[in-house]
Design a protein around this motif. Sequence first.
Motif, PDB file in Angstrom:
ATOM      1  N   SER A 288      47.802  34.199  23.294  1.00  0.00           N
ATOM      2  CA  SER A 288      48.172  33.848  24.671  1.00  0.00           C
ATOM      3  C   SER A 288      49.522  33.153  24.732  1.00  0.00           C
ATOM      4  CB  SER A 288      47.094  32.943  25.278  1.00  0.00           C
ATOM      5  OG  SER A 288      45.835  33.578  25.266  1.00  0.00           O
ATOM      6  N   ARG A 350      34.920  24.369  24.578  1.00  0.00           N
ATOM      7  CA  ARG A 350      34.284  24.973  25.744  1.00  0.00           C
ATOM      8  C   ARG A 350      34.861  24.396  27.034  1.00  0.00           C
ATOM      9  NH1 ARG A 350      29.904  27.838  27.166  1.00  0.00           N
ATOM     10  NH2 ARG A 350      29.328  28.126  24.989  1.00  0.00           N
ATOM     11  N   LEU A 353      38.263  25.940  27.732  1.00  0.00           N
ATOM     12  CA  LEU A 353      38.191  27.320  28.186  1.00  0.00           C
ATOM     13  C   LEU A 353      37.662  27.400  29.618  1.00  0.00           C
ATOM     14  CD1 LEU A 353      36.952  29.348  25.060  1.00  0.00           C
ATOM     15  CD2 LEU A 353      39.203  29.381  26.133  1.00  0.00           C
ATOM     16  N   GLU A 354      36.710  26.554  29.934  1.00  0.00           N
ATOM     17  CA  GLU A 354      36.199  26.523  31.306  1.00  0.00           C
ATOM     18  C   GLU A 354      37.285  26.081  32.277  1.00  0.00           C
ATOM     19  OE1 GLU A 354      32.860  23.981  30.926  1.00  0.00           O
ATOM     20  OE2 GLU A 354      31.481  25.592  30.298  1.00  0.00           O
ATOM     21  N   GLU A 355      38.091  25.143  31.811  1.00  0.00           N
ATOM     22  CA  GLU A 355      39.205  24.693  32.651  1.00  0.00           C
ATOM     23  C   GLU A 355      40.227  25.810  32.848  1.00  0.00           C
ATOM     24  OE1 GLU A 355      42.758  21.321  32.558  1.00  0.00           O
ATOM     25  OE2 GLU A 355      40.984  21.088  31.251  1.00  0.00           O
ATOM     26  N   LEU A 356      40.496  26.581  31.759  1.00  0.00           N
ATOM     27  CA  LEU A 356      41.411  27.723  31.840  1.00  0.00           C
ATOM     28  C   LEU A 356      40.862  28.781  32.799  1.00  0.00           C
ATOM     29  CD1 LEU A 356      43.897  29.320  30.838  1.00  0.00           C
ATOM     30  CD2 LEU A 356      42.456  30.192  28.977  1.00  0.00           C
ATOM     31  N   ALA A 357      39.562  29.024  32.740  1.00  0.00           N
ATOM     32  CA  ALA A 357      38.951  30.023  33.614  1.00  0.00           C
ATOM     33  C   ALA A 357      39.103  29.629  35.077  1.00  0.00           C
ATOM     34  CB  ALA A 357      37.478  30.205  33.253  1.00  0.00           C
ATOM     35  N   ARG A 358      38.943  28.344  35.379  1.00  0.00           N
ATOM     36  CA  ARG A 358      39.087  27.891  36.768  1.00  0.00           C
ATOM     37  C   ARG A 358      40.528  28.004  37.224  1.00  0.00           C
ATOM     38  NH1 ARG A 358      35.349  23.972  34.896  1.00  0.00           N
ATOM     39  NH2 ARG A 358      37.052  22.516  34.463  1.00  0.00           N
ATOM     40  N   GLU A 360      42.918  30.104  36.008  1.00  0.00           N
ATOM     41  CA  GLU A 360      43.420  31.473  36.067  1.00  0.00           C
ATOM     42  C   GLU A 360      42.583  32.362  36.976  1.00  0.00           C
ATOM     43  OE1 GLU A 360      46.202  32.576  34.705  1.00  0.00           O
ATOM     44  OE2 GLU A 360      46.624  30.586  33.904  1.00  0.00           O
ATOM     45  N   GLN A 362      38.655  34.297  37.565  1.00  0.00           N
ATOM     46  CA  GLN A 362      37.939  35.327  36.825  1.00  0.00           C
ATOM     47  C   GLN A 362      37.497  36.424  37.776  1.00  0.00           C
ATOM     48  OE1 GLN A 362      35.797  33.498  32.988  1.00  0.00           O
ATOM     49  NE2 GLN A 362      34.791  32.917  34.874  1.00  0.00           N
ATOM     50  N   ASP A 364      34.742  39.012  38.404  1.00  0.00           N
ATOM     51  CA  ASP A 364      33.375  39.324  37.995  1.00  0.00           C
ATOM     52  C   ASP A 364      33.020  40.793  38.183  1.00  0.00           C
ATOM     53  OD1 ASP A 364      32.909  36.691  37.318  1.00  0.00           O
ATOM     54  OD2 ASP A 364      32.267  36.159  39.363  1.00  0.00           O
TER      55      ASP A 364
END
Length: 377
Positions: A288, A350, A353-358, A360, A362, A364
């Motif tokens: 990344s 974890r 990554l959860e922070e990155l998902a929020r 960027e 996602q 579904d």
Amino acid sequence: MAKRDYYEVLGVDKNASKDDIKKAYRKLAIQYHPDKNPGNKESEERFKEATEAYEVLADDKKKAAYDQFGFAGVDGMGSGQTHDWSNFRGFEDIFGGSDFGSIFESIFGGFGGGGFRRSGQGGVRQGANLRYDIEVPFKDAVFGTKIEIQFSHNETCPGCKGSGAANGAGRKTCPGCQGAGQVRHSQGFFSLATTCPTCGGQGFIIEKPCMECGGSGIQKKRQKIMVTIPAGVENGKRLIIPKQGDAGPNGGPPGDLYVVIRIKPHEYFERQDFDLYCAVPISVSQASLGADIHVSTLDNKIIKIKVPPGTQNGKMLRIRDEGVPVGNRRGNLYVKFIVRIPEKLSRRGRELLEELARAEGQNDSPGPIPLSQLGEK
């Protein structure tokens, strides 16, 4: 006449049955038999060509080797040595006689050349070529090396210089064939020459055989030689070592040794032509954000390469002049990036990554993307 594909010679395809191969050979053997075409050199060559093709394709082992490796696969499998006459049963009406092996050998002895030659009247001729298969490590095949091999071959007896006669002893003309080495028989519409049973086709009888070789003129010897494996050699390549085959009869010169290269696979590298390929793992963060990593080449050099930000799994990076040597240059090395997804995450990992998902977002319900956007494989 240039050597042609055996299937082309017989006019059959690779899936032809044994019966079809046999029928095709019978037709050609009758058409081109030298006794039906006296003095016709072209017919003689066609006959030998068809018989050589049939000898290979009628034998399951030789056919499998030919299908996989071509002519290289069957070199040395019968050149002037032993033949499986059983493959030619059923052709007695063409070759005649009950002593089929002798008759068949005498026919080809009269033609000269090919894999069926005999010495004929005690003449001097070159010995048989030999084949040696050698397995070479991948790295040695790329950069070249020297390997010692051991093999057995026939050498001219030093005691009698290949004559088969003890020192001072002579030879006398064979009374059975008067020195011709052959006796002729008429059978059907063919007049066939068969090997003289008294002298075995030599045309002479040794009065006092050499004690060292028993009258054969040759001795089996174990030989060691160094073989130079050139850099960049390809799998299946044949190296010709002159004069390391079997010695010829009656003191004749030796044939050659054909060394066939088989390359062992490498654990980490593959080769295509003069380029090398390897794969290296990178982390999700390296893919990344981009990173500088160190990669070991086939010749153990450590080089630094840059992973571009946003690198996708399977992306290829070319490194010039780190491939297979070819002349004064080298091919390229291609490094394939494999993005490794961690199987287990720490608590902190974890959370990140959860922070990155929020941050960027996602999707579904992802739809398919064009294959052209997948990048290099």
